[in-house]
Every structure is written in structure tokens, then in C-alpha cells.
Design an enzyme around this catalytic site. Structure first.
Site, PDB file in Angstrom:
ATOM      1  N   ASP A  73       1.008  -1.304  -0.095  1.00 14.09           N
ATOM      2  CA  ASP A  73      -0.181  -0.060   0.169  1.00 14.09           C
ATOM      3  C   ASP A  73       0.906   1.371  -0.013  1.00 14.09           C
ATOM      4  O   ASP A  73       1.808   1.480   0.584  1.00 14.09           O
ATOM      5  CB  ASP A  73      -0.939  -0.067   1.109  1.00 14.09           C
ATOM      6  N   PHE A 150       3.940   6.480 -13.393  1.00 15.22           N
ATOM      7  CA  PHE A 150       2.582   6.184 -13.318  1.00 15.22           C
ATOM      8  C   PHE A 150       2.236   7.045 -12.219  1.00 15.22           C
ATOM      9  O   PHE A 150       2.788   7.746 -11.586  1.00 15.22           O
ATOM     10  CB  PHE A 150       2.073   4.644 -13.327  1.00 15.22           C
TER      11      PHE A 150
HETATM   12  P1  ITT Z   1      -3.150  -2.122  -5.633  1.00 16.02           P
HETATM   13  O1  ITT Z   1      -4.051  -2.042  -4.505  1.00 16.02           O
HETATM   14  O2  ITT Z   1      -3.582  -3.136  -6.656  1.00 16.02           O
HETATM   15  O3  ITT Z   1      -1.828  -2.465  -5.347  1.00 16.02           O
HETATM   16  P2  ITT Z   1      -3.430   0.746  -6.304  1.00 16.02           P
HETATM   17  O4  ITT Z   1      -3.131   1.518  -7.561  1.00 16.02           O
HETATM   18  O5  ITT Z   1      -4.685   0.595  -5.977  1.00 16.02           O
HETATM   19  O6  ITT Z   1      -2.881  -0.617  -6.527  1.00 16.02           O
HETATM   20  P3  ITT Z   1      -2.565   1.757  -3.513  1.00 16.02           P
HETATM   21  O7  ITT Z   1      -4.095   1.251  -3.089  1.00 16.02           O
HETATM   22  O8  ITT Z   1      -1.536   1.463  -3.029  1.00 16.02           O
HETATM   23  O9  ITT Z   1      -2.477   1.076  -5.240  1.00 16.02           O
HETATM   24  O10 ITT Z   1      -2.665   3.414  -3.987  1.00 16.02           O
HETATM   25  C1  ITT Z   1      -1.615   4.015  -4.318  1.00 16.02           C
HETATM   26  C2  ITT Z   1      -1.839   5.228  -5.308  1.00 16.02           C
HETATM   27  O11 ITT Z   1      -0.723   5.910  -4.905  1.00 16.02           O
HETATM   28  C3  ITT Z   1      -1.757   4.459  -6.675  1.00 16.02           C
HETATM   29  O12 ITT Z   1      -2.695   4.704  -7.341  1.00 16.02           O
HETATM   30  C4  ITT Z   1      -0.875   5.749  -7.455  1.00 16.02           C
HETATM   31  O13 ITT Z   1      -1.787   6.758  -7.793  1.00 16.02           O
HETATM   32  C5  ITT Z   1      -0.006   6.487  -5.973  1.00 16.02           C
HETATM   33  N1  ITT Z   1       1.199   5.775  -5.978  1.00 16.02           N
HETATM   34  C6  ITT Z   1       1.938   5.067  -5.264  1.00 16.02           C
HETATM   35  N2  ITT Z   1       3.235   4.969  -5.533  1.00 16.02           N
HETATM   36  C7  ITT Z   1       3.433   5.952  -6.437  1.00 16.02           C
HETATM   37  C8  ITT Z   1       4.566   5.817  -7.241  1.00 16.02           C
HETATM   38  O14 ITT Z   1       5.575   5.505  -7.064  1.00 16.02           O
HETATM   39  N3  ITT Z   1       4.438   6.844  -8.271  1.00 16.02           N
HETATM   40  C9  ITT Z   1       3.222   7.473  -8.472  1.00 16.02           C
HETATM   41  N4  ITT Z   1       2.228   7.163  -7.928  1.00 16.02           N
HETATM   42  C10 ITT Z   1       2.220   6.190  -6.880  1.00 16.02           C
END
Ligand code: ITT
Length: 205
Positions: A73, A150
Site C-alpha cells: 500500500d 505512473f
Molecule cells: P493495488 O492496490 O492493486 O496494489 P493501487 O493503484 O490501488 O494498486 P494503492 O491502493 O497502494 O495502489 O494506491 C496508491 C496510489 O498512490 C496509486 O494509485 C498511485 O496513484 C499512487 N502511487 C503510489 N506509489 C506511486 C509511485 O511510485 N508513483 C506515482 N504514484 C504512486
């Protein structure tokens, strides 16, 4: 698989995260750690701390999936917005995107922000998750820049460049995800390769 090799499942639907983990695994373990993806729904509770969200998701998934696996997360914490979007990063990105964050930050002088990553790893059936945390501090850029990466990468500036202006290798060296994953590999005794691996530890400051 030789006795040194290991396979681990990453539970994520986020292709950007997966790409970064695959590159990190290859580089840091020297090919010894193989990464599989399980794209299954992660039960996300509403909580203030990423640690709680990741722990809960890992415990739920442990009833459905064979270890070793981990869930991750992550989120962006903006100081001037009292840590928003933080644990709501995925939802906020979907709803208002990077343009929306830039609007919220318009005219704001304090642009400090931190990316944080929490990995909840389950090594064997009926064991509790172990947490590995990484973070990186930077600032919210004045405009969207770069086409790599991303999510919030085009608005997160680190040392003068946005994360979307770095290739995956460069981002992994400094990112929240890179740091958390290095800790996991150290725990597994697999952090051999790459610039920051054990083999090259003597070259570290
Ligand atoms: P999973 O739960 O399926 O792993 P998710 O995209 O829903 O995927 P999260 O709930 O952890 O992931 O949400 C984290 C959000 O924060 C994600 O949608 C990204 O937009 C952002 N994020 C996290 N790490 C990032 C990074 O390295 N670069 C850019 N944005 C990031």
C-alpha cells in the site's frame, strides 16, 4: 529452481508497481528472486495509516493465496494539505488526477511532499504479516512534467526532476518502493546485486 532461488507473489492490479518490483527483483537479487503477479481484489479498509491498510489486506488474502506473497500500500502525503491524499491516494488520483492536485496547490508556497510505501509480507501459512516501509521526500512541481512512471509521478519532483522524467532504474534507486523492497530482500537474504546490494556494500558511504 536451485536452493538459492525463490518465487514470490505480488498481489497488485497496478502495472506500474509491478514493473518496478520486477526490475528491483532482477537487479537486487541477481535473478534469484522470481516475481509472480496475483491480480485479485485487495480488501482496503479506511484507515489513517498505510500500515493498517496493508496488514488487513495481507491477512484477508492469506486465506486465499499460498505464501510467500506480499501486498503493498502506498501513497503521497502533501505537507501543506495535512498529509492529503495519503491513504486515499488511489481514490483521489482516479477522481481529480494530477491536475486536481495542482489546482489544490495553486499559490501554495510549501510544496513539500513524501511518497510512502508499506509492504506486508507473509512468508508461510498461518504466520503474521511482516512490514517493510520506505519513504522519499520531494516537492510538488508547479506543472505536469515527464511521460514515464505512473500515478503522481509527473507532479512529484526529486532533485529537480519529476519521477516521470526518470527511467524505472533511476526511480528505483531513490523511491519509497525501492527502499521498502530492499529491506524485504535483506530480510530474505537475497539482496545481492545492483548498486546498493550486499556485494557492493563496501562502496556505500
Ligand atoms: P493495488 O492496490 O492493486 O496494489 P493501487 O493503484 O490501488 O494498486 P494503492 O491502493 O497502494 O495502489 O494506491 C496508491 C496510489 O498512490 C496509486 O494509485 C498511485 O496513484 C499512487 N502511487 C503510489 N506509489 C506511486 C509511485 O511510485 N508513483 C506515482 N504514484 C504512486
Amino acid at each position: 529452481m536451485t536452493s538459492d532461488e525463490m518465487e514470490i507473489t505480488i498481489v497488485t492490479g497496478n502495472k506500474g508497481k509491478l514493473r518496478e518490483f520486477r526490475e528491483l527483483a532482477e537487479e537486487l537479487s541477481g535473478g534469484l528472486l522470481r516475481v509472480k503477479q496475483a491480480d485479485m481484489p485487495k480488501e482496503e479498509i479506511q484507515a489513517d495509516r498505510l500500515e493498517e491498510i496493508a496488514l488487513h489486506a495481507a491477512r484477508v488474502i492469506s486465506k486465499l493465496l499460498e505464501p510467500p506473497f506480499f501486498v503493498e500500500d502506498s501513497g503521497l502525503f502533501i505537507e501543506a494539505l495535512n498529509g492529503f491524499p495519503g491513504p486515499y491516494s488511489a481514490y483521489v488520483h482516479k477522481k481529480i488526477g494530477n491536475e486536481g492536485i495542482l489546482k489544490l496547490m495553486s499559490g501554495v508556497e510549501n510544496r513539500r511532499a513524501t511518497f510512502k510505501c508499506v509492504i506486508a509480507f507473509i512468508s508461510a501459512p498461518s504466520t503474521q504479516p511482516k512490514l517493510f516501509v520506505g519513504s522519499v521526500s520531494g516537492r510538488i512541481a508547479e506543472s505536469i512534467r515527464g511521460d514515464k512512471g505512473f500515478g503522481y509521478d509527473p507532479i512529484f519532483e526529486f532533485s529537480g526532476r519529476t519521477f516521470a522524467e526518470l527511467d524505472t532504474k533511476e526511480k528505483n534507486k531513490v523511491s519509497h518502493r525501492g527502499q521498502a523492497f530492499k529491506k524485504l530482500l535483506q530480510h530474505l537474504g537475497l539482496n545481492y546485486g545492483g548498486e546498493h546490494g550486499i556485494r557492493n556494500a563496501s562502496s556505500l558511504p
